[in-house]
Design an enzyme around this catalytic site. Structure first.
Site, PDB file in Angstrom:
ATOM      1  N   ASP A 274       0.851  -1.194   0.000  1.00 43.87           N
ATOM      2  CA  ASP A 274       0.000   0.000   0.000  1.00 43.87           C
ATOM      3  C   ASP A 274       0.885   1.242   0.000  1.00 43.87           C
ATOM      4  O   ASP A 274       2.040   1.198   0.435  1.00 43.87           O
ATOM      5  CB  ASP A 274      -0.865   0.042   1.270  1.00 43.87           C
ATOM      6  CG  ASP A 274      -2.018  -0.954   1.242  1.00 43.87           C
ATOM      7  OD1 ASP A 274      -2.327  -1.508   0.185  1.00 43.87           O
ATOM      8  OD2 ASP A 274      -2.615  -1.159   2.318  1.00 43.87           O
TER       9      ASP A 274
ATOM     10  N   ARG B 286      -1.324  -0.668  -8.587  1.00 46.71           N
ATOM     11  CA  ARG B 286      -2.720  -0.352  -8.253  1.00 46.71           C
ATOM     12  C   ARG B 286      -2.822   1.171  -8.298  1.00 46.71           C
ATOM     13  O   ARG B 286      -2.036   1.860  -7.635  1.00 46.71           O
ATOM     14  CB  ARG B 286      -3.074  -0.849  -6.863  1.00 46.71           C
ATOM     15  CG  ARG B 286      -4.427  -0.284  -6.380  1.00 46.71           C
ATOM     16  CD  ARG B 286      -4.594  -0.360  -4.871  1.00 46.71           C
ATOM     17  NE  ARG B 286      -4.622  -1.720  -4.390  1.00 46.71           N
ATOM     18  CZ  ARG B 286      -4.242  -2.066  -3.154  1.00 46.71           C
ATOM     19  NH1 ARG B 286      -3.785  -1.169  -2.316  1.00 46.71           N
ATOM     20  NH2 ARG B 286      -4.304  -3.317  -2.771  1.00 46.71           N
TER      21      ARG B 286
HETATM   22  P1  FDA Z   1     -14.133   9.400  -4.767  1.00 45.79           P
HETATM   23  O1  FDA Z   1     -13.620   9.665  -3.399  1.00 45.79           O
HETATM   24  O2  FDA Z   1     -14.212  10.526  -5.753  1.00 45.79           O
HETATM   25  O3  FDA Z   1     -15.539   8.727  -4.615  1.00 45.79           O
HETATM   26  C1  FDA Z   1     -16.374   8.385  -5.721  1.00 45.79           C
HETATM   27  C2  FDA Z   1     -17.653   7.760  -5.208  1.00 45.79           C
HETATM   28  O4  FDA Z   1     -17.344   6.510  -4.575  1.00 45.79           O
HETATM   29  C3  FDA Z   1     -18.341   8.553  -4.094  1.00 45.79           C
HETATM   30  O5  FDA Z   1     -19.212   9.510  -4.640  1.00 45.79           O
HETATM   31  C4  FDA Z   1     -19.075   7.455  -3.347  1.00 45.79           C
HETATM   32  O6  FDA Z   1     -20.241   7.089  -4.036  1.00 45.79           O
HETATM   33  C5  FDA Z   1     -18.126   6.315  -3.411  1.00 45.79           C
HETATM   34  N1  FDA Z   1     -17.227   6.256  -2.230  1.00 45.79           N
HETATM   35  C6  FDA Z   1     -15.916   6.564  -2.196  1.00 45.79           C
HETATM   36  N2  FDA Z   1     -15.394   6.348  -0.967  1.00 45.79           N
HETATM   37  C7  FDA Z   1     -16.395   5.901  -0.209  1.00 45.79           C
HETATM   38  C8  FDA Z   1     -16.500   5.500   1.150  1.00 45.79           C
HETATM   39  N3  FDA Z   1     -15.457   5.517   1.973  1.00 45.79           N
HETATM   40  N4  FDA Z   1     -17.713   5.100   1.593  1.00 45.79           N
HETATM   41  C9  FDA Z   1     -18.787   5.069   0.775  1.00 45.79           C
HETATM   42  N5  FDA Z   1     -18.742   5.421  -0.525  1.00 45.79           N
HETATM   43  C10 FDA Z   1     -17.577   5.848  -1.014  1.00 45.79           C
HETATM   44  N6  FDA Z   1      -5.306   5.122  -0.800  1.00 45.79           N
HETATM   45  C11 FDA Z   1      -4.015   5.348  -0.508  1.00 45.79           C
HETATM   46  O7  FDA Z   1      -3.635   6.493  -0.249  1.00 45.79           O
HETATM   47  N7  FDA Z   1      -3.113   4.304  -0.494  1.00 45.79           N
HETATM   48  C12 FDA Z   1      -3.473   3.029  -0.790  1.00 45.79           C
HETATM   49  O8  FDA Z   1      -2.639   2.136  -0.787  1.00 45.79           O
HETATM   50  C13 FDA Z   1      -4.844   2.787  -1.121  1.00 45.79           C
HETATM   51  N8  FDA Z   1      -5.291   1.538  -1.435  1.00 45.79           N
HETATM   52  C14 FDA Z   1      -6.562   1.376  -1.906  1.00 45.79           C
HETATM   53  C15 FDA Z   1      -6.992   0.124  -2.366  1.00 45.79           C
HETATM   54  C16 FDA Z   1      -8.245  -0.022  -2.947  1.00 45.79           C
HETATM   55  C17 FDA Z   1      -8.654  -1.362  -3.471  1.00 45.79           C
HETATM   56  C18 FDA Z   1      -9.129   1.108  -3.046  1.00 45.79           C
HETATM   57  C19 FDA Z   1     -10.453   0.996  -3.701  1.00 45.79           C
HETATM   58  C20 FDA Z   1      -8.717   2.314  -2.536  1.00 45.79           C
HETATM   59  C21 FDA Z   1      -7.474   2.465  -1.956  1.00 45.79           C
HETATM   60  N9  FDA Z   1      -7.080   3.686  -1.435  1.00 45.79           N
HETATM   61  C22 FDA Z   1      -5.747   3.871  -1.107  1.00 45.79           C
HETATM   62  C23 FDA Z   1      -8.089   4.750  -1.156  1.00 45.79           C
HETATM   63  C24 FDA Z   1      -8.208   5.732  -2.303  1.00 45.79           C
HETATM   64  O9  FDA Z   1      -7.042   6.500  -2.408  1.00 45.79           O
HETATM   65  C25 FDA Z   1      -9.419   6.664  -2.095  1.00 45.79           C
HETATM   66  O10 FDA Z   1      -9.250   7.388  -0.908  1.00 45.79           O
HETATM   67  C26 FDA Z   1     -10.766   5.959  -2.050  1.00 45.79           C
HETATM   68  O11 FDA Z   1     -10.800   4.869  -2.931  1.00 45.79           O
HETATM   69  C27 FDA Z   1     -11.909   6.923  -2.430  1.00 45.79           C
HETATM   70  O12 FDA Z   1     -11.725   7.404  -3.732  1.00 45.79           O
HETATM   71  P2  FDA Z   1     -12.580   6.956  -5.017  1.00 45.79           P
HETATM   72  O13 FDA Z   1     -11.618   6.620  -6.102  1.00 45.79           O
HETATM   73  O14 FDA Z   1     -13.503   5.869  -4.683  1.00 45.79           O
HETATM   74  O15 FDA Z   1     -13.291   8.268  -5.515  1.00 45.79           O
END
Ligand code: FDA
Length: 278
Positions: free
Chosen positions: A102, A152
């Site tokens: 990560d 990732r």
């Molecule tokens: P965004 O935040 O724009 O959200 C888009 C939509 O997704 C929202 O409108 C909502 O509908 C939904 N959503 C997003 N987060 C949600 C939540 N917590 N609860 C409910 N709904 C939610 N970060 C990092 O810094 N280091 C890492 O190693 C990782 N590893 C990682 C692994 C995996 C498999 C995922 C999916 C994510 C990570 N992350 C991470 C976290 C990532 O950086 C980010 O903070 C979250 O995925 C939220 O961003 P989105 O891309 O979903 O978009």
């Protein structure tokens, strides 16, 4: 807490993993913990990961784990951290598993990439994470593509200063799309880690246009987030891996999930109120 974390102990987590597998989802397991402040704590975290890998093999569950370097002692001593992670990666190689490192906050990006590179060269079964909010990520992605290291791609979850990170959602999303297209075109089996439907749609349109088959990449989402979307992608024949955290040290992980979406706070308050009424 249960919404985002698959329990506090290994048995409960293994049952969740089996349930997800039966629903057609892939998984990566995160044994929660970060910022470990003693050498014995870091070595114990590595031991726990080794036991986890053995359990995954024994139960014939997906051999894929995610770990944080500060949990393995990065803030204490880089070499100690490298030795701990190497122990985990070696066992993962022996059990046919994969280790995703990560990415934490920007002060650890260089060290994280360096350790990922070193372990990839030694063992092969290691990948890393790139955050689209960091301005440096374009150069990092190009280097990782050339080195054939699995990436990732996520947006990034830490509170970063404007000197190193894009400040607006529009900029972070734009950067995500640019990096995603590069990884889909030239990367080694990238993980498109997001719940952002607009981005997922763009990934699907891009892969269709460029004839990139569903065996060349996967979507990744967090346990408990957008389960509907996870199921819909699987039903369309696409690969989805769910990031499944478990363990007692869930507090910082839980706070990051709450911060991502204010509605989660409302959800939390409602369930606390419900539990109080019971
Ligand atoms: P965004 O935040 O724009 O959200 C888009 C939509 O997704 C929202 O409108 C909502 O509908 C939904 N959503 C997003 N987060 C949600 C939540 N917590 N609860 C409910 N709904 C939610 N970060 C990092 O810094 N280091 C890492 O190693 C990782 N590893 C990682 C692994 C995996 C498999 C995922 C999916 C994510 C990570 N992350 C991470 C976290 C990532 O950086 C980010 O903070 C979250 O995925 C939220 O961003 P989105 O891309 O979903 O978009």
């Amino acid at each position: 807490m249960k919404r985002f974390v698959a329990g506090e102990d290994l048995e409960t987590a293994l049952a969740v993993l089996a349930r997800l597998r039966d629903a057609g989802l892939r998984t990566t397991v995160d044994l929660l913990g970060e910022s470990v402040d003693s050498a014995s704590g870091a070595a114990a975290a590595a031991d726990d990961y080794v036991r986890l890998l053995d359990a995954l093999q024994e139960r014939q569950l997906d051999g894929n784990v995610s770990l944080k370097l500060t949990q393995m002692g990065l803030d204490l001593d880089r070499d100690l951290c490298l030795r701990n992670v190497a122990r985990v990666v070696e066992r993962a190689r022996d059990t046919g598993a994969f280790v995703r490192i990560d990415m934490e906050d920007h002060t650890r990006t260089d060290a994280t990439l360096a350790i990922a590179r070193e372990l990839h060269a030694r063992y092969g079964n290691v990948g890393v994470v790139i955050q689209s909010y960091l301005r440096r990520s374009e150069a990092d992605v190009e280097a990782l593509i050339a080195e054939r290291i699995r990436v990732r791609l996520c947006k990034g979850a830490y509170d970063e200063p404007a000197s190193v990170a894009y400040a607006t959602k529009a900029e972070v999303d734009e950067s995500y799309l640019r990096l995603m297209e590069r990884l889909l075109m030239e990367g080694t089996y990238p993980g498109i880690a997001t719940h952002d439907e607009r981005i997922i749609e763009q990934a699907r349109a891009f892969t269709a246009r460029e004839s990139i088959g569903p065996d060349r990449y996967e979507f990744q989402m967090l346990y408990g987030v957008r389960r509907d979307l996870q199921g819909a992608l699987v039903a369309d024949g696409l690969a989805v891996r769910v990031y499944v955290p478990f363990g007692t040290a869930w507090y910082p992980y839980f706070l990051r999930r709450l911060a991502e979406r204010p509605a989660n706070l409302l959800f939390l308050l409602r369930s606390i109120a419900r539990e109080r009424r019971r």
